[in-house]
Motif scaffolding. Structure first.
Motif, short mmCIF file in Angstrom:
data_model
loop_
_atom_site.label_atom_id
_atom_site.label_comp_id
_atom_site.label_asym_id
_atom_site.label_seq_id
_atom_site.Cartn_x
_atom_site.Cartn_y
_atom_site.Cartn_z
N ARG A 1 18.42 52.54 -21.65
CA ARG A 1 17.69 53.24 -22.70
C ARG A 1 17.51 52.37 -23.94
N GLU A 2 18.59 51.66 -24.30
CA GLU A 2 18.53 50.80 -25.49
C GLU A 2 17.52 49.68 -25.30
N TRP A 3 17.58 49.00 -24.16
CA TRP A 3 16.65 47.90 -23.89
C TRP A 3 15.21 48.41 -23.79
N GLU A 4 15.07 49.58 -23.17
CA GLU A 4 13.74 50.16 -23.00
C GLU A 4 13.11 50.45 -24.37
N ALA A 5 13.88 51.06 -25.28
CA ALA A 5 13.37 51.41 -26.61
C ALA A 5 12.97 50.17 -27.38
N GLU A 6 13.81 49.15 -27.32
CA GLU A 6 13.53 47.90 -28.02
C GLU A 6 12.27 47.22 -27.47
N THR A 7 12.16 47.16 -26.15
CA THR A 7 11.02 46.52 -25.52
C THR A 7 9.73 47.31 -25.75
N LYS B 1 5.59 39.13 -22.58
CA LYS B 1 6.45 38.44 -23.55
C LYS B 1 7.55 37.70 -22.80
N GLU B 2 7.96 36.61 -23.39
CA GLU B 2 9.05 35.81 -22.84
C GLU B 2 10.35 36.61 -22.85
N ASP B 3 11.02 36.62 -21.69
CA ASP B 3 12.38 37.16 -21.56
C ASP B 3 12.54 38.65 -21.84
N TRP B 4 11.48 39.44 -21.72
CA TRP B 4 11.69 40.88 -21.63
C TRP B 4 12.50 41.13 -20.37
N HIS B 5 13.39 42.10 -20.40
CA HIS B 5 14.23 42.35 -19.23
C HIS B 5 13.36 42.88 -18.10
N GLU B 6 13.41 42.17 -16.99
CA GLU B 6 12.57 42.51 -15.83
C GLU B 6 12.82 43.93 -15.32
N GLY B 7 14.04 44.41 -15.53
CA GLY B 7 14.41 45.72 -15.00
C GLY B 7 13.84 46.90 -15.76
N VAL B 8 13.33 46.67 -16.99
CA VAL B 8 12.83 47.82 -17.76
C VAL B 8 11.31 47.81 -17.94
N VAL B 9 10.62 46.79 -17.44
CA VAL B 9 9.18 46.70 -17.71
C VAL B 9 8.39 47.86 -17.09
N VAL C 1 2.92 45.75 -17.84
CA VAL C 1 3.88 45.07 -18.70
C VAL C 1 4.53 43.94 -17.91
N LEU C 2 4.49 42.73 -18.48
CA LEU C 2 4.95 41.53 -17.78
C LEU C 2 6.07 40.84 -18.55
N SER C 3 7.07 40.41 -17.82
CA SER C 3 8.15 39.60 -18.39
C SER C 3 7.94 38.15 -17.95
N ILE C 4 7.96 37.22 -18.92
CA ILE C 4 7.71 35.80 -18.62
C ILE C 4 9.04 35.04 -18.61
N ASN C 5 9.22 34.25 -17.56
CA ASN C 5 10.42 33.43 -17.45
C ASN C 5 10.05 32.12 -16.78
N ASN C 6 10.23 31.01 -17.50
CA ASN C 6 9.91 29.68 -16.98
C ASN C 6 8.48 29.58 -16.43
N GLY C 7 7.54 30.13 -17.18
CA GLY C 7 6.13 30.01 -16.79
C GLY C 7 5.66 30.98 -15.73
#
Length: 539
Positions: free
Chosen positions: A304-310, A329-337, A354-360
């Motif tokens: 819930r905390e990560w979801e609200a922040e993201t 965005k870079e390093d959004w947590h993949e589990g909450v997108v 909603v996309l999480s970017i990690n190493n391109g």
């Protein structure tokens, strides 16, 4: 313009009494409700009889069978049902749910490195596993795929593929989840092995999967969820006992599962490893189930905390001119997108990706609205992606970071060809209820049309220009609102509405227009109607 259209539509909203409400809700179900005995024969599923015979032969010959599930509620439930069934044969079954972060999705060449089996069965995945199927073939492993996601033009080379969405499948109802496909296949396996197993005893887990995977609650889905919730109330399965104890209600609804239980089961796969949820559903004792559920509660709080922040970050990145929201965005947590995509849909009333970017590399989830088939839109632009899969209302995808802008432009171009009516939320208000109609009798009427969910949404009612008498905040950090108002000037009775997770902005004219739903509230053995605000409108 949008507010003007809302005003016009609200002018046409009828004033309802209980009789007219009953007629409106009854119109949703043209056909007579099915009984469990009327569920279509599983043998109508393409390749299902062939798959059941192969599994039965493998059991008779003592072969090693490995099950590969998925890390969402549907995949975990599918796996749990299979484990429980094999325990009752009894026969050893190795069950693996891939880790979202180290294994990726479903059966894959990477996952197969740690599998040593004669036969692999997938549940809720595998329809796009072309490369993994080739690895199985090279290693002499027979592969049975059971899935419900939309097939690509090219299918994996497997011994059997059981999926209601195959063009060759004659099963009369397509919109079933992965756990249903697995359960139907087990029904055939039961016959092959001449077992004395009651397939109804799995309905408590099965109904959780149907609800959580947002399957339309019509036809056989309605029947299975209705019966499944009854089984859940009477089941002695340790996980079901914990769920009943946690909810602490005289009857459990589909919405209790959707909003209270499914997020907790989902949280393990989103943040850590789905094995925590699997161990909860398959626990042999209430003590073991309780320990796992406590872990799920803790993970859900973190989610819930990560979801609200993201979500807050994502809202700031949205291009308001786009028809389909695409944010990354870079390093959004993949589990909450996926949850964040759903929040954006709620906030903007548009499909969202909603996309999480990690190493391109960008990985993410899509959620839709109304009648927009987000999977088809993504598929039309598949040339810009490295992978994708899903169904009408939800999908997953991956692409190179450098292609995100091109994909955003392309999918919006595809969406521009759709009818604007497709984007209208299906959760429309159905009428205005005079305050005198809101009572226990209304609760009973609404309860008779349970279960509510996809394709049978809990009815939304309208309050228009009502006089605000009092507002309060309550709860932890005063984050919830309670408003007392009088709907019509001639009414003596006032009503109270609640809005969770939001402090209401009170208009200067002290009038409120909002949509709301009516739910049963049970507290200290007292039952009352609770009115929960869905949306507020200012025009």
């Amino acid at each position: 313009m949008q507010n003007f259209l809302k005003k016009l539509r609200f002018d046409d909203v009828p004033i309802l009494d209980k009789a007219s409400l009953y007629e409106l809700l009854n119109q949703r179900f043209a056909d007579e409700e099915k009984k469990l005995s009327q569920i279509p024969n599983p043998s109508l599923l393409h390749d299902a009889p062939k798959a059941a015979k192969k599994i039965a032969d493998a059991i008779r010959e003592g072969k090693k069978i490995t099950l590969v599930g998925d890390y969402d509620v549907d995949g975990i439930s599918s796996t749990a049902i299979m484990i429980d069934f094999f325990r009752q044969i009894p026969y050893p079954l190795e069950a693996i749910i891939p880790n979202r972060f180290s294994d990726g999705y479903g059966v894959s060449p990477n996952l197969l490195k740690r599998v040593n089996a004669d036969l692999i069965i997938t549940v809720d995945n595998g329809i796009t596993a072309i490369e993994a199927a080739q690895v199985c073939k090279e290693r002499g492993i027979e592969l049975i795929i059971t899935d419900h996601h939309t097939p690509l033009d090219t299918l994996p080379e497997a011994y059997a593929i059981v999926n209601p969405k195959l063009s060759t499948c004659s099963y009369p109802f397509q919109e079933i989840c992965g756990a249903q496909v697995a359960w139907l296949l087990l029904g055939l396996l039961k016959k092959e092995l001449n077992l004395n197993i009651d397939m109804r005893e799995f309905l408590d887990i099965l109904c959780i999967a149907i609800i959580a995977d947002i399957m339309p609650l019509v036809d056989i889905n309605r029947t299975l969820v209705k019966e499944g919730l009854k089984v859940l109330m009477s089941s002695q399965r340790p996980s079901s006992l914990i769920i009943k104890d946690f909810l602490n209600k005289s009857s459990i609804t589909s919405e209790d599962i959707a909003f209270q239980i499914a997020p907790r089961i989902n949280s393990a796969g989103r943040l850590e490893d789905a094995s925590i949820s699997l161990e909860f559903l398959t626990a042999a004792s209430t003590n073991q189930a309780y320990k796992q559920f406590e872990k799920l509660n803790s993970l859900n709080e973190r989610r819930r905390e990560w979801e609200a922040e993201t979500t807050n970050e994502a809202i700031k990145l949205v291009n308001s001119d786009d028809t389909i929201i695409v944010v990354a965005k870079e390093d959004w947590h993949e589990g909450v997108v996926g949850i964040v995509a759903a929040r954006l849909v709620e906030h903007f009333s548009k499909p969202a990706i909603v996309l999480s970017i990690n190493n391109g590399i960008a990985k993410g989830s899509a959620r839709s609205i109304g009648n927009v088939n987000i999977y088809e839109l993504i598929k039309q632009n598949g040339h810009l992606l490295t992978k994708f899969g899903g169904h009408k209302m939800a999908a997953g995808l991956g692409l190179d970071e450098q292609d995100i802008d091109a994909f955003r432009i392309a999918i919006n171009e595809s969406a521009s060809k759709l009818n604007s009516d497709d984007f209208k939320s299906l959760d429309e208000v159905i009428g205005i209820l005079p305050s005198s109609e809101i009572d226990i009798e209304l609760l009973n009427l609404l309860e008779s049309f349970e279960p509510y969910g996809e394709a049978n949404s809990r009815p939304l009612f309208l309050i228009k220009d009502a006089q605000i008498l009092e507002t309060k905040t309550f709860g932890k950090e005063s984050s919830h609102s309670k408003v007392t108002l009088r709907q019509f000037a001639h009414e003596k009775k006032s009503i109270e509405l609640i809005q969770f997770k939001r402090v209401l902005d009170i208009p200067s004219e002290k009038k409120l227009t909002c949509s709301y739903r009516v739910v049963k509230n049970e507290f200290n053995s007292r039952v009352s109607a609770q009115l929960i605000i869905n949306k507020t409108y200012n025009y």
